[in-house]
Every structure is written in structure tokens, then in C-alpha cells.
Design a protein around this motif. Structure first.
Motif, PDB file in Angstrom:
ATOM      1  N   GLU A 131       3.550 -21.680  17.916  1.00  0.00           N
ATOM      2  CA  GLU A 131       2.860 -20.759  17.021  1.00  0.00           C
ATOM      3  C   GLU A 131       3.596 -20.649  15.691  1.00  0.00           C
ATOM      4  O   GLU A 131       2.978 -20.616  14.623  1.00  0.00           O
ATOM      5  CB  GLU A 131       2.722 -19.385  17.669  1.00  0.00           C
ATOM      6  CG  GLU A 131       1.786 -19.357  18.848  1.00  0.00           C
ATOM      7  CD  GLU A 131       1.856 -18.059  19.629  1.00  0.00           C
ATOM      8  OE1 GLU A 131       2.669 -17.179  19.269  1.00  0.00           O
ATOM      9  OE2 GLU A 131       1.106 -17.913  20.601  1.00  0.00           O
ATOM     10  N   LEU A 132       4.935 -20.592  15.751  1.00  0.00           N
ATOM     11  CA  LEU A 132       5.718 -20.524  14.514  1.00  0.00           C
ATOM     12  C   LEU A 132       5.562 -21.794  13.688  1.00  0.00           C
ATOM     13  O   LEU A 132       5.456 -21.729  12.455  1.00  0.00           O
ATOM     14  CB  LEU A 132       7.198 -20.284  14.842  1.00  0.00           C
ATOM     15  CG  LEU A 132       7.549 -18.899  15.352  1.00  0.00           C
ATOM     16  CD1 LEU A 132       9.009 -18.849  15.768  1.00  0.00           C
ATOM     17  CD2 LEU A 132       7.288 -17.853  14.285  1.00  0.00           C
ATOM     18  N   ARG A 133       5.542 -22.929  14.354  1.00  0.00           N
ATOM     19  CA  ARG A 133       5.341 -24.196  13.639  1.00  0.00           C
ATOM     20  C   ARG A 133       3.970 -24.221  12.962  1.00  0.00           C
ATOM     21  O   ARG A 133       3.833 -24.681  11.827  1.00  0.00           O
ATOM     22  CB  ARG A 133       5.477 -25.367  14.598  1.00  0.00           C
ATOM     23  CG  ARG A 133       6.897 -25.623  15.024  1.00  0.00           C
ATOM     24  CD  ARG A 133       6.990 -26.772  16.005  1.00  0.00           C
ATOM     25  NE  ARG A 133       8.352 -26.922  16.474  1.00  0.00           N
ATOM     26  CZ  ARG A 133       8.692 -27.184  17.713  1.00  0.00           C
ATOM     27  NH1 ARG A 133       7.770 -27.372  18.635  1.00  0.00           N
ATOM     28  NH2 ARG A 133       9.960 -27.291  18.045  1.00  0.00           N
ATOM     29  N   ALA A 134       2.944 -23.748  13.657  1.00  0.00           N
ATOM     30  CA  ALA A 134       1.597 -23.726  13.085  1.00  0.00           C
ATOM     31  C   ALA A 134       1.543 -22.806  11.864  1.00  0.00           C
ATOM     32  O   ALA A 134       0.929 -23.152  10.847  1.00  0.00           O
ATOM     33  CB  ALA A 134       0.591 -23.270  14.136  1.00  0.00           C
ATOM     34  N   LYS A 135       2.204 -21.654  11.940  1.00  0.00           N
ATOM     35  CA  LYS A 135       2.235 -20.745  10.794  1.00  0.00           C
ATOM     36  C   LYS A 135       2.967 -21.390   9.619  1.00  0.00           C
ATOM     37  O   LYS A 135       2.542 -21.261   8.470  1.00  0.00           O
ATOM     38  CB  LYS A 135       2.934 -19.437  11.177  1.00  0.00           C
ATOM     39  CG  LYS A 135       2.092 -18.527  12.028  1.00  0.00           C
ATOM     40  CD  LYS A 135       2.822 -17.238  12.328  1.00  0.00           C
ATOM     41  CE  LYS A 135       2.006 -16.354  13.236  1.00  0.00           C
ATOM     42  NZ  LYS A 135       2.679 -15.093  13.545  1.00  0.00           N
ATOM     43  N   LEU A 136       4.053 -22.070   9.904  1.00  0.00           N
ATOM     44  CA  LEU A 136       4.828 -22.726   8.849  1.00  0.00           C
ATOM     45  C   LEU A 136       4.010 -23.819   8.167  1.00  0.00           C
ATOM     46  O   LEU A 136       3.992 -23.913   6.938  1.00  0.00           O
ATOM     47  CB  LEU A 136       6.115 -23.308   9.427  1.00  0.00           C
ATOM     48  CG  LEU A 136       7.078 -23.951   8.437  1.00  0.00           C
ATOM     49  CD1 LEU A 136       7.567 -22.910   7.439  1.00  0.00           C
ATOM     50  CD2 LEU A 136       8.247 -24.568   9.163  1.00  0.00           C
TER      51      LEU A 136
END
Length: 172
Positions: A131-136
Motif C-alpha cells: 500500500e505504501l509503495r502504491a501511494k508513493l
């Protein structure tokens, strides 16, 4: 289990747990086989592993690792839920505990940090690595699309102005 099997289990489990990013310890007394199967599948989908073993063997396996400090949680019928992702195992365990009150989270460890039950629950509320990678990626792509819009906007405005002059000339 024979002595050789126990020794093999301790060495293999030591290697597994040493690589784990997070470990959650919980009581599972009163869960049916179907519920344990559901727990295992939900944790596996999240990228984690569930292990039920004798506390004494687990304590031996934890010796010499960064997780040795959770040995005091290993009393009674305990299950270990662990994963490389620091959020996957806690999230799966907390979600399962919400649906099954017999599954009680005792605590866990995030590397050398000791976690109580509330710490595990707060860790479960954090977004996962994916999820953090997708937000980044979304944050990186947003400025690029805005730059493209700004660069294309003057050309579009010029085309509209030229189109308006052309219509004006045709009308006259």
C-alpha cells in the motif's frame, strides 16, 4: 517426537524466525480445526506463516535470536504468526481475532522491540508495504500528469483562440 526430530525442528524454526520481520504470539484455545485452517489461509494470503509448536521447543529455537525476549509470552496453548512484512502478520492476526473471540493476542516482537497486545493492534492499522509503495508511485505520477497538463494547456488555449478568430472571420 524423537530427540533428533526435536533438534531438527529447533534449528529450522530458528532459521525461519531469525528472518521474520515481526512475530505475533496468541492463545488459540477453543478454536476448531476449521477456524485454525481459516487462520492459516488468511495469514498465508497476507504473506505470513502460522506455527503451532511446544512452547519449550519454541523457547529453545528463540535462543540466540533478536526475538528471545518474547519467550515469557509462551505459556499455555500458543500460536506464532510471523512474516517478513512488519504489517502483514499483525493485520491478519488482528482481523482474525475480531471474528473469533477465542483467539487472544498476547503480544509479539518487531525486531528487538517488544510489543504488547495494543502494540500489535496499532501495528495492524498501519498500511502494508504494498500500500505504501502504491501511494508513493501515485505521488510520483501526480506531478508528472500536472506538468503535462500545464504544458499542453497553452497549446489548447491557442487552438481555441485561433478557432474563435476563424469562426469570427467566417461570420463576417
Amino acid at each position: 517426537m524423537e530427540r533428533a526430530e526435536k533438534h531438527e525442528f529447533v534449528t529450522s524454526f530458528n532459521a525461519e524466525v531469525s528472518k521474520a520481520g515481526v512475530v505475533v504470539v496468541a492463545h488459540y484455545a477453543g478454536l476448531s480445526v476449521a477456524q485454525m485452517t481459516a487462520l492459516r489461509s488468511s495469514v498465508r494470503e497476507a504473506g505470513g506463516t502460522v506455527k503451532v509448536a511446544k512452547n519449550r521447543l519454541v523457547k529453545l529455537a528463540l535462543q540466540g535470536t533478536d526475538l528471545e525476549h518474547i519467550s515469557d509470552l509462551l505459556q499455555g496453548p500458543t500460536v506464532l504468526v510471523y512474516s517478513d512484512d512488519p504489517v502483514a502478520a499483525p493485520k491478519a492476526a488482528v482481523d482474525f481475532a475480531k471474528a473469533n473471540e477465542q483467539f487472544a493476542i498476547l503480544g509479539g516482537a518487531l525486531g528487538t522491540t517488544n510489543l504488547n497486545a495494543d502494540g500489535v493492534k496499532s501495528l495492524a492499522t498501519m498500511p502494508s508495504l504494498d500500500e505504501l509503495r502504491a501511494k508513493l508511485v501515485g505521488m510520483i505520477q501526480t506531478p508528472a500528469t500536472k506538468v503535462a497538463q500545464v504544458v499542453n494547456a497553452p497549446a489548447g488555449q491557442l487552438a481555441r483562440v485561433f478557432g474563435a478568430y476563424a469562426k469570427k472571420d467566417e461570420a463576417a
